[in-house]
Scaffold this motif. Structure first.
Motif, PDB file in Angstrom:
ATOM      1  N   ALA A 278       0.832  -1.209   0.000  1.00  0.00           N
ATOM      2  CA  ALA A 278       0.000   0.000   0.000  1.00  0.00           C
ATOM      3  C   ALA A 278       0.866   1.259   0.000  1.00  0.00           C
ATOM      4  O   ALA A 278       0.584   2.226  -0.719  1.00  0.00           O
ATOM      5  CB  ALA A 278      -0.933  -0.005   1.204  1.00  0.00           C
ATOM      6  N   ALA A 279       1.942   1.259   0.791  1.00  0.00           N
ATOM      7  CA  ALA A 279       2.823   2.426   0.868  1.00  0.00           C
ATOM      8  C   ALA A 279       3.522   2.679  -0.463  1.00  0.00           C
ATOM      9  O   ALA A 279       3.612   3.827  -0.928  1.00  0.00           O
ATOM     10  CB  ALA A 279       3.853   2.223   1.980  1.00  0.00           C
ATOM     11  N   THR A 281       2.480   1.706  -3.396  1.00  0.00           N
ATOM     12  CA  THR A 281       1.457   2.119  -4.363  1.00  0.00           C
ATOM     13  C   THR A 281       1.099   3.586  -4.202  1.00  0.00           C
ATOM     14  O   THR A 281       0.973   4.329  -5.185  1.00  0.00           O
ATOM     15  CB  THR A 281       0.196   1.255  -4.189  1.00  0.00           C
ATOM     16  OG1 THR A 281       0.532  -0.122  -4.371  1.00  0.00           O
ATOM     17  CG2 THR A 281      -0.862   1.630  -5.217  1.00  0.00           C
ATOM     18  N   GLN A 282       0.934   4.026  -2.948  1.00  0.00           N
ATOM     19  CA  GLN A 282       0.541   5.409  -2.687  1.00  0.00           C
ATOM     20  C   GLN A 282       1.640   6.400  -3.056  1.00  0.00           C
ATOM     21  O   GLN A 282       1.364   7.478  -3.598  1.00  0.00           O
ATOM     22  CB  GLN A 282       0.184   5.583  -1.202  1.00  0.00           C
ATOM     23  CG  GLN A 282      -1.110   4.911  -0.788  1.00  0.00           C
ATOM     24  CD  GLN A 282      -2.335   5.626  -1.309  1.00  0.00           C
ATOM     25  OE1 GLN A 282      -2.284   6.782  -1.720  1.00  0.00           O
ATOM     26  NE2 GLN A 282      -3.458   4.926  -1.308  1.00  0.00           N
ATOM     27  N   ARG A 283       2.889   6.042  -2.787  1.00  0.00           N
ATOM     28  CA  ARG A 283       3.991   6.992  -2.944  1.00  0.00           C
ATOM     29  C   ARG A 283       4.568   7.014  -4.344  1.00  0.00           C
ATOM     30  O   ARG A 283       4.954   8.077  -4.850  1.00  0.00           O
ATOM     31  CB  ARG A 283       5.108   6.653  -1.947  1.00  0.00           C
ATOM     32  CG  ARG A 283       4.717   6.808  -0.489  1.00  0.00           C
ATOM     33  CD  ARG A 283       4.618   8.269  -0.096  1.00  0.00           C
ATOM     34  NE  ARG A 283       4.194   8.408   1.294  1.00  0.00           N
ATOM     35  CZ  ARG A 283       4.013   9.569   1.881  1.00  0.00           C
ATOM     36  NH1 ARG A 283       4.203  10.690   1.228  1.00  0.00           N
ATOM     37  NH2 ARG A 283       3.622   9.618   3.154  1.00  0.00           N
ATOM     38  N   PHE A 284       4.637   5.850  -4.992  1.00  0.00           N
ATOM     39  CA  PHE A 284       5.411   5.779  -6.234  1.00  0.00           C
ATOM     40  C   PHE A 284       4.607   5.332  -7.450  1.00  0.00           C
ATOM     41  O   PHE A 284       4.920   5.748  -8.563  1.00  0.00           O
ATOM     42  CB  PHE A 284       6.599   4.823  -6.041  1.00  0.00           C
ATOM     43  CG  PHE A 284       7.467   5.186  -4.865  1.00  0.00           C
ATOM     44  CD1 PHE A 284       8.268   6.313  -4.896  1.00  0.00           C
ATOM     45  CD2 PHE A 284       7.465   4.413  -3.717  1.00  0.00           C
ATOM     46  CE1 PHE A 284       9.055   6.654  -3.806  1.00  0.00           C
ATOM     47  CE2 PHE A 284       8.249   4.736  -2.623  1.00  0.00           C
ATOM     48  CZ  PHE A 284       9.049   5.864  -2.669  1.00  0.00           C
ATOM     49  N   ALA A 285       3.596   4.495  -7.268  1.00  0.00           N
ATOM     50  CA  ALA A 285       2.867   3.961  -8.429  1.00  0.00           C
ATOM     51  C   ALA A 285       1.714   4.894  -8.803  1.00  0.00           C
ATOM     52  O   ALA A 285       0.540   4.578  -8.615  1.00  0.00           O
ATOM     53  CB  ALA A 285       2.355   2.557  -8.120  1.00  0.00           C
ATOM     54  N   HIS A 286       2.068   6.053  -9.352  1.00  0.00           N
ATOM     55  CA  HIS A 286       1.045   7.050  -9.687  1.00  0.00           C
ATOM     56  C   HIS A 286       0.211   6.638 -10.894  1.00  0.00           C
ATOM     57  O   HIS A 286      -0.863   7.205 -11.127  1.00  0.00           O
ATOM     58  CB  HIS A 286       1.693   8.410  -9.943  1.00  0.00           C
ATOM     59  CG  HIS A 286       2.454   8.941  -8.764  1.00  0.00           C
ATOM     60  ND1 HIS A 286       1.827   9.299  -7.586  1.00  0.00           N
ATOM     61  CD2 HIS A 286       3.784   9.135  -8.551  1.00  0.00           C
ATOM     62  CE1 HIS A 286       2.729   9.724  -6.710  1.00  0.00           C
ATOM     63  NE2 HIS A 286       3.928   9.618  -7.276  1.00  0.00           N
TER      64      HIS A 286
END
Length: 332
Positions: A278-279, A281-286
């Motif tokens: 989740a982290a 995905t939220q921070r890097f997988a825009h």
């Protein structure tokens, strides 16, 4: 886009007035709008089924764990005291999220009061970090039980367990309090739409029409400090545990000793791996679709409370035997 126009039509245009030429006073919204899972609004009713099932299992399972430990004097020991704390944090975490989520899915009750939103965010973050601390404390318990078994009872006395538990709780309360104070301080003049099923910290502060660098830096610092420290202590404990296990003379003794850590290791994996995904995905997988990111943000908070009582109920012989005894007694 249709989704964007929908958000704009639901959101309130926040009023403001110029107090002087250099400052602007904004009127913060009294309520926020939780969209649920954006892009999947038509499937909300169907999606409520697995979430409701997970919540039911979490509530029933964790209350069963608490009842079993309370009614069995032989389980009144350090590991099971920490397990009780884990069950309580699971109940608080899941109850902080799912009832409001289901009201969105079933009754389209999307509004949430500003203060209630901050309270929900505070409880979620606080008990998430408390749970991480409990897992580290349980790793220390396993370390003492395996590496220094003769001193386990004298090292982890009820007083020591109480002090460790209090330190874990106070750490969560004190470190997360600035998140809420900063979030309350920011002016929200863009929109009052939160594209999630709950008041997630990042999603909320992004709505502020101010420089939120302080919130972002503090959030990252606390996450790295708390999670990093807990993972370090867990890794250190298990490094020592593995050294002690490999020194045992027979394979059966190694497997039996390592088996006492099996439940705890499964719970650790169930807690940290979804959070890691989740982290990232939220921070890097825009480029990841918004509804997938929202689903991940929900799953890493809701999967562990469901799995933890199942793992300990199945893998811990004393709890399993007690449950079988209770069900057999009811059947007669």
């Amino acid at each position: 886009m249709q989704e964007t126009s929908f958000c704009l039509s639901v959101g309130n245009t926040l009023s403001y007035r110029m107090s002087d030429s250099n400052s602007t006073d904004y009127t913060n919204p009294t309520t926020f709008i939780l969209l649920g899972i954006p892009g999947l609004e038509t499937a909300h009713v169907w999606m409520s089924i697995p979430f409701c099932t997970m919540y039911t299992i979490a509530v029933f399972g964790n209350f069963t764990i608490l009842f079993t430990i309370k009614t069995m004097p032989s389980l009144h020991g350090p590991m099971y005291y920490f397990l009780c704390m884990l069950a309580i944090t699971d109940l608080v975490l899941s109850t902080s999220i799912v009832p409001k989520m289901l009201s969105i899915f079933w009754f389209y009750s999307r509004e949430i009061n500003f203060s209630a939103c901050l309270t929900q965010m505070y409880f979620i973050l606080t008990f998430f970090f408390i749970q991480s601390g409990i897992l580290a404390a349980m790793a220390f318990d396993r370390y003492v039980a395996i590496c220094d078994p003769l001193r386990h009872c004298t090292t982890l006395t009820n007083t020591v367990v109480a002090k460790i538990s209090l330190a874990v709780v106070l750490r969560g309360i004190m470190l997360i309090l600035p998140h809420t104070l900063l979030a309350r301080r920011w002016p929200y003049c863009r929109t009052n739409i939160i594209p999630n099923t709950y008041c997630e910290h990042i999603a909320l502060v992004k709505l502020a029409c101010a420089d939120i660098s302080l919130s972002s830096y503090y959030s990252l610092s606390v996450a790295f400090l708390v999670i990093g420290m807990d993972v370090f202590f867990i890794s250190l404990s298990y490094a020592q545990i593995l050294r002690a296990i490999f020194r045992l003379p027979t394979k059966d003794a190694r497997l039996k000793t390592f088996g006492t850590c099996g439940s705890h290791l499964c719970v650790i994996l169930a807690f940290y791996i979804p959070h890691l995904f989740a982290a990232v995905t939220q921070r890097f997988a825009h480029n990841v679709a918004l509804h997938l990111r929202v689903l991940m943000a929900n799953m890493y908070l809701l999967v562990p409370p469901m799995l933890n009582p199942i793992i300990y109920g199945v893998r811990t012989q004393q709890i399993r035997d007690r449950l079988l005894q209770l069900f057999a007694h009811k059947g007669t």
